[in-house]
Design a protein around this motif. Structure first.
Motif, PDB file in Angstrom:
ATOM      1  N   UNK A   9       0.817  -1.217   0.000  1.00  0.00           N
ATOM      2  CA  UNK A   9       0.000   0.000   0.000  1.00  0.00           C
ATOM      3  C   UNK A   9       0.852   1.269   0.000  1.00  0.00           C
ATOM      4  N   UNK A  10       2.169   1.108  -0.139  1.00  0.00           N
ATOM      5  CA  UNK A  10       3.075   2.256  -0.220  1.00  0.00           C
ATOM      6  C   UNK A  10       3.815   2.182  -1.545  1.00  0.00           C
ATOM      7  N   UNK A  11       3.700   3.237  -2.358  1.00  0.00           N
ATOM      8  CA  UNK A  11       4.350   3.192  -3.666  1.00  0.00           C
ATOM      9  C   UNK A  11       4.256   4.513  -4.400  1.00  0.00           C
ATOM     10  N   UNK A  12       4.580   4.463  -5.687  1.00  0.00           N
ATOM     11  CA  UNK A  12       4.601   5.687  -6.500  1.00  0.00           C
ATOM     12  C   UNK A  12       3.190   6.103  -6.901  1.00  0.00           C
ATOM     13  N   UNK A  13       2.923   7.401  -6.719  1.00  0.00           N
ATOM     14  CA  UNK A  13       1.632   7.963  -7.096  1.00  0.00           C
ATOM     15  C   UNK A  13       1.867   9.142  -8.031  1.00  0.00           C
ATOM     16  N   UNK A  14       0.804   9.587  -8.657  1.00  0.00           N
ATOM     17  CA  UNK A  14       0.910  10.720  -9.573  1.00  0.00           C
ATOM     18  C   UNK A  14      -0.258  11.670  -9.346  1.00  0.00           C
ATOM     19  N   UNK A  15       0.065  12.962  -9.286  1.00  0.00           N
ATOM     20  CA  UNK A  15      -0.961  13.985  -9.101  1.00  0.00           C
ATOM     21  C   UNK A  15      -0.592  15.208  -9.923  1.00  0.00           C
ATOM     22  N   UNK A  16      -1.456  15.557 -10.877  1.00  0.00           N
ATOM     23  CA  UNK A  16      -1.224  16.695 -11.775  1.00  0.00           C
ATOM     24  C   UNK A  16       0.142  16.580 -12.477  1.00  0.00           C
ATOM     25  N   UNK A  17       0.490  15.356 -12.873  1.00  0.00           N
ATOM     26  CA  UNK A  17       1.742  15.129 -13.586  1.00  0.00           C
ATOM     27  C   UNK A  17       2.964  15.011 -12.702  1.00  0.00           C
ATOM     28  N   UNK A  18       2.799  15.184 -11.396  1.00  0.00           N
ATOM     29  CA  UNK A  18       3.924  15.082 -10.461  1.00  0.00           C
ATOM     30  C   UNK A  18       3.912  13.708  -9.804  1.00  0.00           C
ATOM     31  N   UNK A  19       5.058  13.023  -9.843  1.00  0.00           N
ATOM     32  CA  UNK A  19       5.160  11.696  -9.239  1.00  0.00           C
ATOM     33  C   UNK A  19       5.784  11.785  -7.850  1.00  0.00           C
ATOM     34  N   UNK A  20       5.274  10.981  -6.935  1.00  0.00           N
ATOM     35  CA  UNK A  20       5.780  10.984  -5.567  1.00  0.00           C
ATOM     36  C   UNK A  20       5.414   9.665  -4.902  1.00  0.00           C
ATOM     37  N   UNK A  21       6.037   9.367  -3.761  1.00  0.00           N
ATOM     38  CA  UNK A  21       5.724   8.161  -2.999  1.00  0.00           C
ATOM     39  C   UNK A  21       4.656   8.475  -1.960  1.00  0.00           C
ATOM     40  N   UNK A  22       3.709   7.586  -1.825  1.00  0.00           N
ATOM     41  CA  UNK A  22       2.646   7.797  -0.849  1.00  0.00           C
ATOM     42  C   UNK A  22       1.820   6.547  -0.655  1.00  0.00           C
ATOM     43  N   UNK A  23       0.739   6.689   0.089  1.00  0.00           N
ATOM     44  CA  UNK A  23      -0.142   5.549   0.368  1.00  0.00           C
ATOM     45  C   UNK A  23      -1.130   5.363  -0.775  1.00  0.00           C
TER      46      UNK A  23
END
Length: 238
Positions: A188-202
């Motif tokens: 449940x912890x991994x790479x996410x994307x929001x508005x084209x920005x990638x980051x690690x989160x839940x």
């Protein structure tokens, strides 16, 4: 021989001697130039033969070995490690023991012999997570009747979980995994994307564990609407 005939002989032999000397001199010069030309050409030939020899010697040398500096692999941390490939039905559930709201702890061993639902949510008091937690609270009795316990898990502190529970009158236990250990173990912890920005989160996920302690079903990238009802239906069938 008379003096007159000796003089005549010397007169005729003089020019002949001179011509012979000239021819000898000429042949000597030619011989010398040919000799020097031969030496020069030999020198050139020697020089040109040396060049390939040098090149041949260089080619014959063994190639320089590439050196690679070995560095010790960095140990994965909760901040940098990617999520595992994922859980699959039939796999044994990962053990855990973490603090929960109210100051106690929650562990897998506490629910041995029971069906267990783990819903992982990104952050307390955000709209989607609030609706999901309220939906599971609404169905808490129905889950209990089916012999199923429900736990919510996030990286929020215990204090934040207490606030979340009190603000929305939540009845499901809320587990705090600030170090992401359980989150990573359950994918449940991994790479996410929001508005084209990638980051690690839940990654919003839910795992249903059977009475035998094995994974029964996994939901990834959960859509909140209707999700709690779908999980309840799966728990009843188990």
């Amino acid at each position: 021989m008379s003096k007159q005939s000796r003089k005549k002989s010397s007169k005729t032999s003089g020019p002949a001697r001179f011509a012979a000397k000239a021819v000898a001199k000429s042949s000597k010069v030619k011989s010398g130039s040919a000799k020097s030309g031969g030496v020069k050409s030999a020198a050139k030939s020697g020089a040109s033969s040396k060049t390939p020899a040098k090149a041949g010697n260089k080619a014959a040398k063994p190639p320089v070995k590439a050196t690679v500096k070995k560095t010790s692999a960095a140990k994965p941390t909760s901040e940098s490690a990617p999520s595992p490939a994922g859980l699959a039905p039939g796999m044994k559930a990962h053990g855990f023991k973490l603090p929960r709201d109210g100051g106690g702890t929650a562990s897998l061993a506490d629910y041995a012999g029971q069906k267990l639902v783990l819903f992982f949510y990104p952050k307390a008091n955000t709209p989607g997570c609030t609706k999901e937690a309220i939906d599971f609270t609404r169905l808490a009795q129905a889950f209990a009747d089916s012999g199923t316990v429900v736990l919510g898990v996030s990286a929020d502190s215990v204090k934040a979980q207490d606030n979340f529970r009190d603000k929305h009158a939540l009845s499901v236990p809320l587990v705090s995994d600030e170090r992401h250990e359980m989150l990573e173990a359950y994918g449940a912890w991994g790479e996410k994307s929001l508005y084209g920005r990638k980051f690690l989160g839940i990654i919003r996920s839910t795992v249903l564990i059977g009475r035998d302690g094995r994974i029964a079903k996994v939901w990834r990238n959960v859509k909140v609407d209707g999700h709690a009802d779908a999980v309840l239906a799966a728990a009843k069938e188990l």
